[in-house]
Scaffold this active site. Sequence first.
Site, PDB file in Angstrom:
ATOM      1  CB  ALA A  74      26.776  45.180 -35.170  1.00  0.00           C
ATOM      2  CB  THR A  75      26.279  48.645 -39.401  1.00  0.00           C
ATOM      3  OG1 THR A  75      27.088  49.256 -38.396  1.00  0.00           O
ATOM      4  CG2 THR A  75      25.490  49.715 -40.125  1.00  0.00           C
ATOM      5  CG  ASN A 154      27.738  52.575 -28.334  1.00  0.00           C
ATOM      6  OD1 ASN A 154      26.517  52.498 -28.155  1.00  0.00           O
ATOM      7  ND2 ASN A 154      28.293  53.569 -28.989  1.00  0.00           N
ATOM      8  CD  GLN A 182      30.512  48.091 -27.608  1.00  0.00           C
ATOM      9  OE1 GLN A 182      31.391  47.498 -26.996  1.00  0.00           O
ATOM     10  NE2 GLN A 182      30.793  48.860 -28.640  1.00  0.00           N
ATOM     11  CB  SER A 202      30.174  43.350 -34.544  1.00  0.00           C
ATOM     12  OG  SER A 202      30.894  43.685 -35.675  1.00  0.00           O
ATOM     13  CB  ALA A 203      33.770  39.114 -35.729  1.00  0.00           C
ATOM     14  CG  HIS A 204      34.906  45.144 -35.260  1.00  0.00           C
ATOM     15  ND1 HIS A 204      35.258  46.337 -34.666  1.00  0.00           N
ATOM     16  CD2 HIS A 204      33.669  45.330 -35.759  1.00  0.00           C
ATOM     17  CE1 HIS A 204      34.257  47.215 -34.819  1.00  0.00           C
ATOM     18  NE2 HIS A 204      33.290  46.611 -35.487  1.00  0.00           N
ATOM     19  CB  THR A 243      30.961  34.581 -52.263  1.00  0.00           C
ATOM     20  OG1 THR A 243      30.483  34.330 -53.588  1.00  0.00           O
ATOM     21  CG2 THR A 243      31.995  33.525 -51.896  1.00  0.00           C
ATOM     22  CB  CYS A 329      33.617  64.149 -35.968  1.00  0.00           C
ATOM     23  SG  CYS A 329      34.907  64.801 -34.934  1.00  0.00           S
TER      24      CYS A 329
HETATM   25  C1  LIG Z   1      26.238  49.162 -29.915  1.00  0.00           C
HETATM   26  C2  LIG Z   1      26.797  49.092 -31.298  1.00  0.00           C
HETATM   27  N1  LIG Z   1      26.003  48.749 -32.315  1.00  0.00           N
HETATM   28  C3  LIG Z   1      26.456  48.651 -33.569  1.00  0.00           C
HETATM   29  C4  LIG Z   1      27.767  48.928 -33.882  1.00  0.00           C
HETATM   30  C5  LIG Z   1      28.242  48.802 -35.300  1.00  0.00           C
HETATM   31  O1  LIG Z   1      29.008  47.639 -35.434  1.00  0.00           O
HETATM   32  P1  LIG Z   1      29.822  47.278 -36.781  1.00  0.00           P
HETATM   33  O2  LIG Z   1      31.061  48.094 -36.719  1.00  0.00           O
HETATM   34  O3  LIG Z   1      30.097  45.827 -36.668  1.00  0.00           O
HETATM   35  O4  LIG Z   1      28.939  47.589 -37.919  1.00  0.00           O
HETATM   36  C6  LIG Z   1      28.642  49.304 -32.855  1.00  0.00           C
HETATM   37  C7  LIG Z   1      30.041  49.673 -33.155  1.00  0.00           C
HETATM   38  O5  LIG Z   1      30.569  50.627 -32.634  1.00  0.00           O
HETATM   39  C8  LIG Z   1      28.141  49.376 -31.528  1.00  0.00           C
HETATM   40  O6  LIG Z   1      28.940  49.735 -30.517  1.00  0.00           O
END
Ligand SMILES: Cc1ncc(COP(=O)(O)O)c(C=O)c1O
Length: 382
Positions: A74-75, A154, A182, A202-204, A243, A329
């Site tokens: 997602a970032t 989040n 989220q 994001s997948a994770h 890739t 932190c």
């Molecule tokens: C709302 C939100 N945006 C973006 C991210 C970043 O996601 P990624 O870890 O896939 O880069 C997170 C991850 O904590 C998130 O909670």
Amino acid sequence: MSKYPIYLDYNATTPCDPQVLETMLPFFSQHFGNASSKAHAHGWHAEDAVSQAREQVASLIGADQKEIIFTSGATESVNLAIQGLAQQQTIRGKHIITVATEHKAVLDVCAHLQGQGYEITYLPVDAFGMISLALLEDSIRKDTILIAAMYANNETGVIHPVADIGRIAQKHSIPFICDATQAVGKIPVDVYADGIDMMAFSAHKMYGPKGVGALFIKKRNPLLDISPLVFGGGHERKLRSGTLNVPGIVGMGKAAELCNSMMASEAKRMGELRDYFWQEIGSIQGVKWNGQKSHSLPHVANICFNMDGGDKLIKMLSKYMSVSSGSACSSAAVEPSHVLKAMGLSDAKAHSSIRFSLGRFTTLQEISTAIEELKKALLRLS
Ligand SMILES: Cc1ncc(COP(=O)(O)O)c(C=O)c1O
């Protein structure tokens, strides 16, 4: 007996679902082909698997498979959407609207653009974490080039009025970029019904692997013009060269398919577990819900324990459960959460707030044990 520590930090990351892992494994070894190799069966097999995953991911959010760009998470998706669009819009203007409670992925990109001469409006939120739609509309200017607002927070799980934001953006012909990291896979998300132009996820966060994500880019007339951030072989419609991470993408596809089929029953189950948790913990004196429970993701509870030295509580709990504190932190200093601060909480209240986020593998037994340990810890600190 529950095994310690009980994992209650699903908003930070989720374990890979065993079915996801099983689907991914062959793509590390026997089906290792490069999805861009057009001249042989190894490449075709990988390309077919990526196509299937694109369909699975698109179908989870009501999109067409052509509208999905795979990224590393997602970032990266947020960076590509905001920076990629901003770079193309310099003639139209340099004003961006976002929200004070966004994830750092959005806030830090905005801060970076600010350093390059862009002007950013950070919409405030009320005590429940909600923005004012009237203020959003009032903040739009002739030189506004994009609105970036998240789907669900989040930290608090608060769900924003995304369809209303989308309507306002559309009315003023301003692209709406939504960080739905989220929300996707947890609650129904439909990019067209919600008027979203670009959406990062994001997948994770949905029982897929780490290091893979997606950006939805709406097919529009004219097409949304965005600049790539990474140049190279022209992969992903020339927007994200490199890739393709075939095992990761296959895993994200399977994760999307599973979320699609389990979403309704899982949301109900987690809502019930969370209600039980809150029924037991919410009645303790001084304890307060952060945000708006009726407008929140069903698996998230951000709770303020209203005490001095909230870090002691977190430390005490860490032996029994993995949860997230209302602090972050940064530069070695423990800062109170910018989200809770934006909602008007004092530093002490933010430091004594804890996010509990449940997930697919959370059991009733685990919640009962967590309640018990939490009550014991609070008693010891009183
Ligand atoms: C709302 C939100 N945006 C973006 C991210 C970043 O996601 P990624 O870890 O896939 O880069 C997170 C991850 O904590 C998130 O909670």
